[in-house]
Design a protein around this motif. Structure first.
Motif, PDB file in Angstrom:
ATOM      1  N   ASP A  80      40.756  49.998  42.462  1.00 49.84           N
ATOM      2  CA  ASP A  80      41.082  49.872  40.699  1.00 49.84           C
ATOM      3  C   ASP A  80      39.986  48.418  40.711  1.00 49.84           C
ATOM      4  O   ASP A  80      39.534  48.452  41.421  1.00 49.84           O
ATOM      5  N   PHE A  81      39.958  48.462  38.922  1.00 54.84           N
ATOM      6  CA  PHE A  81      39.086  47.615  39.094  1.00 54.84           C
ATOM      7  C   PHE A  81      39.452  46.045  39.316  1.00 54.84           C
ATOM      8  O   PHE A  81      38.806  45.224  39.779  1.00 54.84           O
ATOM      9  N   VAL A  82      41.120  45.858  40.091  1.00 52.56           N
ATOM     10  CA  VAL A  82      41.762  44.428  40.156  1.00 52.56           C
ATOM     11  C   VAL A  82      40.378  44.555  42.174  1.00 52.56           C
ATOM     12  O   VAL A  82      39.735  43.712  41.835  1.00 52.56           O
ATOM     13  N   GLU A  83      40.737  45.656  42.901  1.00 48.71           N
ATOM     14  CA  GLU A  83      40.187  45.771  43.953  1.00 48.71           C
ATOM     15  C   GLU A  83      37.749  46.032  43.545  1.00 48.71           C
ATOM     16  O   GLU A  83      37.618  44.700  43.960  1.00 48.71           O
ATOM     17  N   PHE A  84      37.740  45.962  42.679  1.00 44.89           N
ATOM     18  CA  PHE A  84      36.703  46.098  41.954  1.00 44.89           C
ATOM     19  C   PHE A  84      35.862  44.559  41.671  1.00 44.89           C
ATOM     20  O   PHE A  84      35.050  43.820  42.425  1.00 44.89           O
ATOM     21  N   PHE A  85      36.584  43.249  41.639  1.00 40.45           N
ATOM     22  CA  PHE A  85      36.494  41.914  40.715  1.00 40.45           C
ATOM     23  C   PHE A  85      37.343  41.739  42.493  1.00 40.45           C
ATOM     24  O   PHE A  85      36.805  40.097  42.310  1.00 40.45           O
ATOM     25  N   ARG A  86      37.514  41.901  43.312  1.00 37.65           N
ATOM     26  CA  ARG A  86      38.179  41.573  44.733  1.00 37.65           C
ATOM     27  C   ARG A  86      36.890  40.353  45.190  1.00 37.65           C
ATOM     28  O   ARG A  86      35.662  41.045  44.843  1.00 37.65           O
ATOM     29  N   GLN A  87      36.730  39.504  44.935  1.00 37.30           N
ATOM     30  CA  GLN A  87      36.097  38.385  46.927  1.00 37.30           C
ATOM     31  C   GLN A  87      37.289  37.992  48.378  1.00 37.30           C
ATOM     32  O   GLN A  87      37.979  38.668  47.967  1.00 37.30           O
ATOM     33  N   ASP A  88      36.769  37.562  48.538  1.00 39.20           N
ATOM     34  CA  ASP A  88      37.281  37.810  50.362  1.00 39.20           C
ATOM     35  C   ASP A  88      38.298  36.678  49.871  1.00 39.20           C
ATOM     36  O   ASP A  88      38.902  36.581  51.124  1.00 39.20           O
ATOM     37  N   GLU A  89      38.003  35.697  49.038  1.00 37.17           N
ATOM     38  CA  GLU A  89      39.641  34.889  49.017  1.00 37.17           C
ATOM     39  C   GLU A  89      40.511  35.710  48.670  1.00 37.17           C
ATOM     40  O   GLU A  89      41.743  34.563  48.654  1.00 37.17           O
ATOM     41  N   GLY A  90      41.005  36.332  47.850  1.00 39.17           N
ATOM     42  CA  GLY A  90      41.714  37.248  47.469  1.00 39.17           C
ATOM     43  C   GLY A  90      40.876  38.218  46.017  1.00 39.17           C
ATOM     44  O   GLY A  90      40.528  37.824  45.608  1.00 39.17           O
ATOM     45  N   SER A  91      42.083  38.825  45.057  1.00 36.82           N
ATOM     46  CA  SER A  91      42.196  39.306  44.491  1.00 36.82           C
ATOM     47  C   SER A  91      43.074  38.604  42.504  1.00 36.82           C
ATOM     48  O   SER A  91      43.383  38.328  42.908  1.00 36.82           O
ATOM     49  N   PRO A  92      41.936  38.835  41.813  1.00 38.65           N
ATOM     50  CA  PRO A  92      41.956  38.341  40.115  1.00 38.65           C
ATOM     51  C   PRO A  92      43.499  38.783  39.750  1.00 38.65           C
ATOM     52  O   PRO A  92      44.012  40.132  40.230  1.00 38.65           O
ATOM     53  N   ASN A  93      43.957  38.079  38.999  1.00 33.36           N
ATOM     54  CA  ASN A  93      44.878  39.053  38.099  1.00 33.36           C
ATOM     55  C   ASN A  93      45.301  38.137  37.110  1.00 33.36           C
ATOM     56  O   ASN A  93      46.514  39.273  36.318  1.00 33.36           O
ATOM     57  N   ALA A  94      44.417  37.964  36.963  1.00 34.23           N
ATOM     58  CA  ALA A  94      43.621  37.437  35.243  1.00 34.23           C
ATOM     59  C   ALA A  94      42.454  37.102  35.103  1.00 34.23           C
ATOM     60  O   ALA A  94      41.493  37.664  35.652  1.00 34.23           O
ATOM     61  N   MET A  95      42.261  37.824  33.658  1.00 40.04           N
ATOM     62  CA  MET A  95      40.106  37.624  33.115  1.00 40.04           C
ATOM     63  C   MET A  95      40.749  37.646  31.574  1.00 40.04           C
ATOM     64  O   MET A  95      41.433  37.748  31.067  1.00 40.04           O
ATOM     65  N   GLU A  96      39.733  36.833  31.529  1.00 32.25           N
ATOM     66  CA  GLU A  96      39.298  36.547  30.071  1.00 32.25           C
ATOM     67  C   GLU A  96      38.329  37.088  29.621  1.00 32.25           C
ATOM     68  O   GLU A  96      36.796  36.701  31.062  1.00 32.25           O
ATOM     69  N   VAL A  97      37.969  37.862  28.839  1.00 30.88           N
ATOM     70  CA  VAL A  97      36.444  38.266  28.240  1.00 30.88           C
ATOM     71  C   VAL A  97      36.246  37.415  27.115  1.00 30.88           C
ATOM     72  O   VAL A  97      37.360  37.043  26.096  1.00 30.88           O
ATOM     73  N   ILE A  98      35.374  36.793  26.789  1.00 30.71           N
ATOM     74  CA  ILE A  98      34.792  35.653  26.422  1.00 30.71           C
ATOM     75  C   ILE A  98      33.486  36.509  25.299  1.00 30.71           C
ATOM     76  O   ILE A  98      32.178  36.708  26.107  1.00 30.71           O
ATOM     77  N   TYR A  99      33.524  36.445  24.072  1.00 28.67           N
ATOM     78  CA  TYR A  99      32.252  36.927  23.600  1.00 28.67           C
ATOM     79  C   TYR A  99      32.096  35.834  22.936  1.00 28.67           C
ATOM     80  O   TYR A  99      32.001  35.211  21.669  1.00 28.67           O
ATOM     81  N   ASN A 100      30.268  36.242  23.475  1.00 25.27           N
ATOM     82  CA  ASN A 100      29.443  34.604  23.312  1.00 25.27           C
ATOM     83  C   ASN A 100      30.330  33.785  22.746  1.00 25.27           C
ATOM     84  O   ASN A 100      29.487  32.939  21.206  1.00 25.27           O
ATOM     85  N   ASN A 101      31.156  33.035  23.250  1.00 26.37           N
ATOM     86  CA  ASN A 101      31.851  31.513  23.131  1.00 26.37           C
ATOM     87  C   ASN A 101      32.152  31.565  21.684  1.00 26.37           C
ATOM     88  O   ASN A 101      32.616  30.773  21.245  1.00 26.37           O
ATOM     89  N   GLN A 102      32.782  32.315  20.976  1.00 24.08           N
ATOM     90  CA  GLN A 102      33.206  32.904  19.631  1.00 24.08           C
ATOM     91  C   GLN A 102      34.790  33.263  19.846  1.00 24.08           C
ATOM     92  O   GLN A 102      35.849  32.879  19.124  1.00 24.08           O
ATOM     93  N   LYS A 103      34.679  34.653  20.656  1.00 22.38           N
ATOM     94  CA  LYS A 103      36.259  34.993  20.755  1.00 22.38           C
ATOM     95  C   LYS A 103      36.416  35.075  22.257  1.00 22.38           C
ATOM     96  O   LYS A 103      35.544  35.850  23.072  1.00 22.38           O
ATOM     97  N   LYS A 104      37.699  36.220  22.021  1.00 19.83           N
ATOM     98  CA  LYS A 104      38.381  36.299  24.094  1.00 19.83           C
ATOM     99  C   LYS A 104      39.629  36.734  23.520  1.00 19.83           C
ATOM    100  O   LYS A 104      40.439  36.743  22.558  1.00 19.83           O
ATOM    101  N   THR A 105      39.193  37.450  24.956  1.00 19.57           N
ATOM    102  CA  THR A 105      40.540  38.536  24.861  1.00 19.57           C
ATOM    103  C   THR A 105      41.121  38.270  26.233  1.00 19.57           C
ATOM    104  O   THR A 105      40.642  38.519  27.593  1.00 19.57           O
ATOM    105  N   VAL A 106      42.372  38.267  26.537  1.00 18.03           N
ATOM    106  CA  VAL A 106      43.141  38.117  28.077  1.00 18.03           C
ATOM    107  C   VAL A 106      44.024  39.123  28.388  1.00 18.03           C
ATOM    108  O   VAL A 106      44.525  39.883  27.729  1.00 18.03           O
ATOM    109  N   PHE A 107      43.392  39.184  29.731  1.00 24.40           N
ATOM    110  CA  PHE A 107      44.093  40.510  30.199  1.00 24.40           C
ATOM    111  C   PHE A 107      45.070  40.054  31.470  1.00 24.40           C
ATOM    112  O   PHE A 107      44.249  39.246  32.393  1.00 24.40           O
ATOM    113  N   PHE A 108      45.679  40.074  32.154  1.00 22.39           N
ATOM    114  CA  PHE A 108      46.788  39.451  32.927  1.00 22.39           C
ATOM    115  C   PHE A 108      46.759  41.377  33.845  1.00 22.39           C
ATOM    116  O   PHE A 108      46.677  42.796  32.601  1.00 22.39           O
ATOM    117  N   LEU A 109      46.967  41.019  35.360  1.00 22.49           N
ATOM    118  CA  LEU A 109      47.244  42.523  36.132  1.00 22.49           C
ATOM    119  C   LEU A 109      48.783  43.021  34.871  1.00 22.49           C
ATOM    120  O   LEU A 109      49.445  42.459  34.954  1.00 22.49           O
TER     121      LEU A 109
END
Length: 166
Positions: A80-109
């Motif tokens: 899934d996309f959690v695995e897609f973004f996985r790093q050696d240290e582990g998987s993310p459970n949160a993501m901020e999508v920052i649009y041109n430093n003007q707007k943002k959306t926050v996603f949690f697993l």
């Protein structure tokens, strides 16, 4: 005689284990920015007490894509996309999508919990409404091929942070 029984046992056990593996599943995942503005993905791990760790940034210009292919074998063939973004240290459970430093959306697993109520749970076991645009929803985005597009509508619906999204 016991020696031959052991050899036959080892042979059949090995054959059985190898046959369980089967053919691999080949996943193809794509993330694309068609929002009209550059975006920055801030991926991190959030603990139950609010501590943030494993921060990683990915910049995507408008029109840019990231593609990953993964090969998985049964029985642990999930991707899934959690695995897609996985790093050696582990998987993310949160993501901020920052649009041109003007707007943002926050996603949690999110994991699906009820089809009837259309509810999910977050990484801490809390029931939350399922978000069909949440890239970290492991029920919605877990197919063999996934192509997620950040759209102009996503940008318009994001929260305004007035140039200070960090």
């Amino acid at each position: 005689m016991e020696k031959y029984i052991n050899i036959v046992f080892i042979f059949f056990t090995t054959t059985l284990l190898m046959s369980c593996e089967g053919d691999p599943i080949n996943y193809q995942y794509i993330v694309e920015n068609q929002s009209g503005v550059p975006i920055q993905l801030k991926l991190y791990t959030l603990s139950a007490d609010g501590q943030v760790s494993l921060i990683r940034y990915i910049n995507l210009d408008n029109g840019q894509t990231i593609e990953k292919r993964a090969k998985r074998y049964r029985p642990s063939s999930e991707y899934d996309f959690v695995e897609f973004f996985r790093q050696d240290e582990g998987s993310p459970n949160a993501m901020e999508v920052i649009y041109n430093n003007q707007k943002k959306t926050v996603f949690f697993l999110q994991r699906y919990t009820s089809v009837v109520k259309n509810t999910c749970e977050d990484d801490f076991g809390r029931e939350v409404p399922c978000d069909p645009r949440n890239l970290l929803n492991t029920f919605i985005y877990s197919n063999i091929n996934e192509h997620y597009i950040f759209t102009a509508e996503d940008y318009q619906q994001a929260d305004d942070c007035k140039g200070n999204c960090e």
